[in-house]
Design an enzyme around this catalytic site. Structure first.
Site, PDB file in Angstrom:
ATOM      1  CD  GLN D 124      -2.216   1.364   2.846  1.00 54.68           C
ATOM      2  OE1 GLN D 124      -1.605   0.816   3.757  1.00 54.68           O
ATOM      3  NE2 GLN D 124      -3.226   2.172   3.065  1.00 54.68           N
ATOM      4  CB  SER D 127       2.351   6.963   4.582  1.00 54.94           C
ATOM      5  OG  SER D 127       1.336   6.519   5.419  1.00 54.94           O
ATOM      6  CB  SER D 159       4.381  -3.180   5.462  1.00 59.16           C
ATOM      7  OG  SER D 159       4.064  -2.323   6.500  1.00 59.16           O
ATOM      8  CD  GLU D 242      -5.339   0.705   7.962  1.00 59.62           C
ATOM      9  OE1 GLU D 242      -6.002   1.758   7.854  1.00 59.62           O
ATOM     10  OE2 GLU D 242      -4.156   0.680   8.320  1.00 59.62           O
ATOM     11  CD  GLU D 372      -0.165  12.345  20.638  1.00 61.59           C
ATOM     12  OE1 GLU D 372       0.187  11.629  19.674  1.00 61.59           O
ATOM     13  OE2 GLU D 372       0.383  12.289  21.754  1.00 61.59           O
TER      14      GLU D 372
END
Lengths: 372, 404, 372, 404
Positions: D124, D127, D159, D242, D372
């Site tokens: 994937q 990011s 990954s 996910e 967070e």
């Protein structure tokens, strides 16, 4: 896997919540807080009429013969409403003590009255500050007469019977006794506490009539079993209160604006409420496990009870104090209801032993079950 | 690095001590006086002796004293048995500096000497129910009527309103301009018709604050400080003078009291102080408490060389209040079932202290700025981190979302 | 009241910070982290040339005869730079042990070498996992020959002398010994740790020559005094590291944007950094008090040292882990420098006893001073 | 309330167990194979037996199984010694559902069976370095060139990039429109010219992720999923799939390991487990750990009656990671000076566990959403609290402040 409540219990919850919304409003709690009543007697009678005091008492003793799963549902709702009645003393402690250790005659005499809410019971074990222990007990019984005193007994002033832990020369060092309060040898002295919605008194026994409950010298063992049961039930009551705190804080934060937007949109408040939610959710899951263990009288009960108790005590303290904080200045006023839960948090946390006491019990129980 | 006075400080301390010892009022002098009368008696004597409001400029009757000299005077005053004079602090510490900066000579001459001598007590009318952390969101309105302004609205959290002679007041004179631009600043006689004072009961049971309602209260325009619309700037003068908190985190439950308790209550058949969990908790609290104490020493040292205390002083309240709350709660736990008792008549030696703290601390975590605001102050004013986006900037006050 | 550093110390701080910015950059720390060096020998020599190793050694032994106030200033700056050199072992421990307990000959022999940085010393007291105690010591000395072993001794592989705690049959149960490492009876075995920028080894003594340091049977007492001194000095080093973490986190948060604004403008980050600042500030104030107590050899030293140590250990752990967290994914990469301080935090926290050990010392010291 | 399977679940479990016991590969069958070959061998057998990707629709070779059936299969699979097949999870769990929703029939026929059988591994590519928590802020750009797109930019935290055959990729095709509107979604062959993969070394020393650089990489327009500009919607399909985390807070240090350690190390001459501070700490962690475990039971119960796991599952990672970090740190403290050792060769029984956790946990507190962000998810999606003001809404991507 069915780690959920059944349909009947969910219906009972809805019913209980609706009933308490009608009959145990914040105004009623405030009436007891501000006034001279020892408890909301009107609410108590209605609760008894609903059969809640009879929930887990077998039908042969005038109870409804339901399971503990029903009782924890009621406990949660009473906690949610911060009900100013002696339910925990009478139902989780006195009634459970009789169910656990009473002989046939004792059960036949008291359980129908407790089931009907005609009698109120309570439980007395502390004799002063610090942790009670069998070794430190002074109250004792000789020839059926009790002498000594008990400290800060919840609902003592409205109870007809008291389950009392007294010293024993044999066995585990203690015995349980059943002491009716309508005798002149039982002296009560009101004690003011941080939560005026629940009455407390110091009790002195001056050769008071006392009946042995369970076996002589088995008192500490019975006490331990009794407190495990009460711990689960109290955990649910604490959880209900903690959830109300979260709901109050959330509602206030959504409606309160600062600098042109709801304070609920600031991360300091969002994360505080998320933290409350997390603590309440984990405590709830542990309370589920406690309810399962209580209901099936599982060998895991001591560990499950301690885990539920510690989790709920921590969750309620956090939720109660941070609910006030979220309300800002208004939350600190007498006029607002935040105080109800901050006061009640400490009463519930200390009535059968502090967080520290139950942390110690938890580790002991984990040893006994050989959890690592 | 030492804990001693400088030579000048030592001389000042000696001078102060000598005067205080010679002039501290005796019981005989104050016999029959109530607390307020005693405060006024002592304040008047200090003013006559030149020991009131020593930080004020000499022109206003002060001594131009430094911050550290004020600290030294307070330390010395704490050693002699004199009446507490906290009732004057808002007037002397906040109203007076504002009058010095913004009032005309006549008003200054009328009020400042009476503030120094304790003849007048002032209160501060800033906070409102809708305001809270957002002070400038106040809604109390003032409308012009001839030479007067007509005030309607409500203030809250006003300490001492019921015994104050005068008040400083910020109101909205123009709701059609952005929030900070529509404010004006006045002082008023608290006995004015239409002023109604109601005490606020706190959850501790005490009433240290009031709500103050204004119904068609008239204030002459001559009692305005600063221009119309300049109220926020005038307020800043007041707020900047809010006494720098240089204490060690305020009152409440302390290491020493919990440690003393732990020696008397039992855990598992032994005194709680022998329990390592209790010891570890106590140690961590001691570290915080000592940290606050030595932080205050560092602040005093900075004052001693003439520095101005900055926003880093927010630490005391932020850390101290939460610590006290948790310590009080823990102490109650150590007492077990007896921990819930809050009964001064029947109490064990320690109990009332912890239970009173438990009930009072939630207020301390809020008053004068919530924990969250204190953390913002440290983040923004000490560390220089950016403000969050502001939804109320540059738009008319009437258009700022309020949720109602 | 003058609870501040003097002008000379402030000058020294500026000088030290500038020197380390030039000579102990993150690239140098990384060189040791990634490479096979046991320590940054080049930096060590420069530091010695600056006289830092000689700071608190009296002039008669080749030192500068400065006060501990100078030494804590240097300690803070070395912590800030995460210097990969055996300064703490050699200066806070070995040198201090000699100053505390050495006889004239021992001082004359070793102190000039230590002052000049020609010799490196270290201190060995642990023999395995858990808390060392005099009762559990196995290493012992007979007729001047030491037998036994010590575990995880910092900088052992680069030291010329080792101060070793060994069993004693008299007194407090222990004695200190001085053991030169240039003998075949001292065997070292490298141990890998969480912080490869500091070398550690297990040490075995196989009839190694050992000189008594201080009185026989006074070892545990001397150890306690020595660790109090080292605790203050380490607290300053920890504090310097913690302040770097805050600075790194702040700088990154100011420059890193998410959803169109710097992450430093989100309360979750703002309050995290405020929390770091608060912890560091309180730790600093306690370290001031510790420095005062060390410098004046005050009766309060045991309490002041424990307070400084606990505060700085807590502050650095928090700052180091939340610095990584503030950096997000990048902070977790080898490429970024956040890891330096997260690793070093544990080395510094455990070298002379964990937070728990010092919390216990704190309470004992508060008893002795009768603080409540 | 019980812990038993329903009748249907019990039957399914029996069926799965029977098949697994009959078909689990033997060591002999896999002799000489490396980890990857073993994974592929087992995955292929599962696919052939109809036990791969059981939650997929039957049309795509699945069984239309329920979430609880997947859980039961996983539980049973964990009981037999079969190769780990985690390398397929991104392809099967994220790429496949996206292809099912957005790809044409031909592409589906080409890729989905090979995903089920483990022949192809996918990664994937979402990011980016500038993205982080703000995923849609990605900058890798795609420019149209005939029937192809030319990709330039950089992805991160990928990954398995180095052993993947294909990748799913989101890129910016129009920087002049608001952030979420200028994205498009592609799949690509990871062997395409111009794709460069560099492993990222983590502070733990391991390399579980890669940076992937794109230099003039060509992707045929036919490999676009969804319309140009619709990339964010397509990404949401991927992200919704996910895998719901229903574990008890992930790996790392646990109550049992720290308790076991505490029985072996000494405090003040006694085993640490007798120390009440250690006991209180352990008890509080046990309460958290049990809370997570029973929360996962409640989730399983909900799955069992067909509910979809919601955002409340963020709790596991949020609580579990911080707990593990503090437990690992505490365990190292119990070991005292030896606590710093991280040396698999020389290690005491427990040590490596704690030190490895200590070094690995900072990553777990970040990967898949920082603490967070998890707290935001709970606040916004569970509690329904408002989002914070967004400075990047409704403006062209090129005008969103980036600080650079």
């Amino acid at each position: 896997m069915n780690f959920e409540f059944g349909e009947e219990q969910n219906l009972l919850r809805d019913q209980a919540r609706g009933f308490l919304a009608d009959h145990c409003s914040p105004a009623l709690v405030r009436r007891v807080l501000d006034g001279d009543e020892l408890y909301a007697e009107d609410l108590w009678h209605k609760v008894a009429q609903m059969g809640w005091t009879a929930t887990a008492i077998p039908e042969e003793y005038g109870g409804l013969g339901l399971s503990y799963l029903e009782l924890v549902v009621i406990a949660e709702e009473l906690g949610r409403a911060c009900a100013p009645i002696p339910f925990s003393s009478s139902v989780y402690l006195a009634t459970e003590a009789l169910l656990l250790a009473g002989n046939a005659a004792q059960k036949e005499h008291w359980l129908p009255q407790l089931a009907a809410g005609e009698a109120i019971g309570t439980f007395a074990y502390s004799e002063g500050s610090g942790q009670p222990s069998a070794e430190r007990l002074i109250t004792q019984v000789s020839s059926g007469k009790m002498t000594g005193s008990k400290a800060v007994v919840a609902d003592a002033e409205v109870s007809q019977l008291m389950i009392v832990v007294a010293k024993s020369e044999v066995g585990d060092g203690a015995s349980l006794y059943l002491v009716p309060t309508d005798q002149s040898a039982v002296h009560l002295e009101t004690v003011k506490t941080v939560d005026p919605t629940r009455n407390h008194a110091n009790v002195r026994f001056d050769e008071a009539d006392a009946q042995l409950l369970g076996q002589e010298g088995q008192g500490w063992t019975l006490l331990t079993q009794l407190l495990n049961r009460a711990a689960v039930l109290l955990a649910w009551e604490q959880l209900g209160a903690a959830d109300t705190c979260l709901e109050m804080a959330k509602n206030y934060a959504m409606g309160r604006y600062a600098f042109g937007r709801p304070i609920a949109s600031y991360q300091a408040i969002k994360h505080k409420l998320a933290d409350m939610y997390v603590k309440n959710t984990l405590a709830r899951s542990n309370a589920y496990y406690g309810a399962w263990a209580l209901n099936t009288n599982a060998v895991e009960l001591p560990l499950a009870a301690a885990t539920a108790r510690v989790g709920s005590s921590q969750a309620l303290y956090f939720a109660a104090k941070e609910n006030i904080q979220t309300h800002g200045g208004m939350g600190y006023t007498w006029e607002f209801d935040c105080q109800f839960y901050y006061r009640r948090a400490k009463i519930l946390a200390l009535v059968i032993g502090s967080e520290g006491v139950w942390q110690e019990k938890l580790i002991q129980a984990s040893d006994e079950l050989d959890v690592a | 690095m030492d804990f001693e006075d400088t030579k000048e400080e030592s001389a000042f301390r000696e001078q102060a001590r000598t005067w205080l010892q010679a002039n501290a009022p005796t019981e005989a002098e104050m016999s029959g006086m109530d607390t307020m009368a005693r405060a006024k008696f002592w304040q008047k004597r200090k003013a006559e002796g030149g020991w009131a409001c020593i930080r004020w400029p000499k022109a206003f009757g002060g001594r131009d004293a430094s911050a550290i000299e004020q600290v030294i005077l307070s330390q010395e005053e704490a050693k002699v048995a004199v009446p507490e004079t906290g009732v004057f602090s808002i007037g002397q510490g906040m109203a007076a500096p504002t009058l010095m900066t913004w009032a005309d000579a006549e008003a200054q001459a009328n009020f400042i000497p009476r503030l120094a001598s304790g003849e007048d007590i002032w209160c501060q009318l800033f906070s409102e129910p809708a305001g809270g952390s957002d002070l400038a969101a106040l809604r109390t309105k003032a409308e012009k009527d001839g030479d007067d302004w007509i005030i309607n609205g409500q203030k809250i959290w006003t300490s001492g309103a019921h015994y104050s002679d005068f008040g400083i007041l910020v109101v909205r004179t123009d709701p059609t301009v952005p929030k900070h631009k529509g404010l004006s600043y006045f002082y008023l006689d608290m006995k004015s018709p239409g002023v109604e004072i109601k005490p606020i009961r706190q959850i501790s049971g005490e009433s240290n604050f009031n709500e103050v309602y204004f119904t068609d209260v008239r204030i002459p325009d001559s009692q305005r400080l600063g221009d119309v619309g300049q109220g926020w700037q005038v307020s800043l003068t007041t707020l900047m003078n809010e006494r720098a908190s240089i204490g060690a985190g305020g009152g409440g439950t302390k290491f020493s009291s919990v440690k003393a308790l732990a020696k008397t209550v039992m855990i598992d058949g032994k005194p709680a102080i022998e329990d390592s969990h209790v010891r570890a908790k106590l140690a961590s609290w001691y570290v915080q408490e000592a940290g606050l104490k030595y932080t205050s020493y560092r602040t005093l040292s900075a004052l001693s060389r003439g520095a101005v205390p900055g926003p880093e002083n927010s630490i005391g309240k932020l850390v101290g209040a939460v610590k006290s709350q948790d310590m009080a709660s823990f102490a109650m736990d150590l007492l077990e079932q007896e921990g819930v008792v809050r009964d001064r008549e029947k109490d064990a030696a320690f109990a009332a202290l912890f239970q009173d703290t438990y009930m009072a601390i939630p207020g301390l975590r809020i008053a004068g700025g919530t924990d969250e605001i204190m953390a913002n102050i440290i983040a923004e004013r000490v560390l220089g981190l950016p403000q969050e986006p502001r939804m109320d900037k540059g738009i008319p006050f009437t258009e700022v979302p309020t949720g109602s």
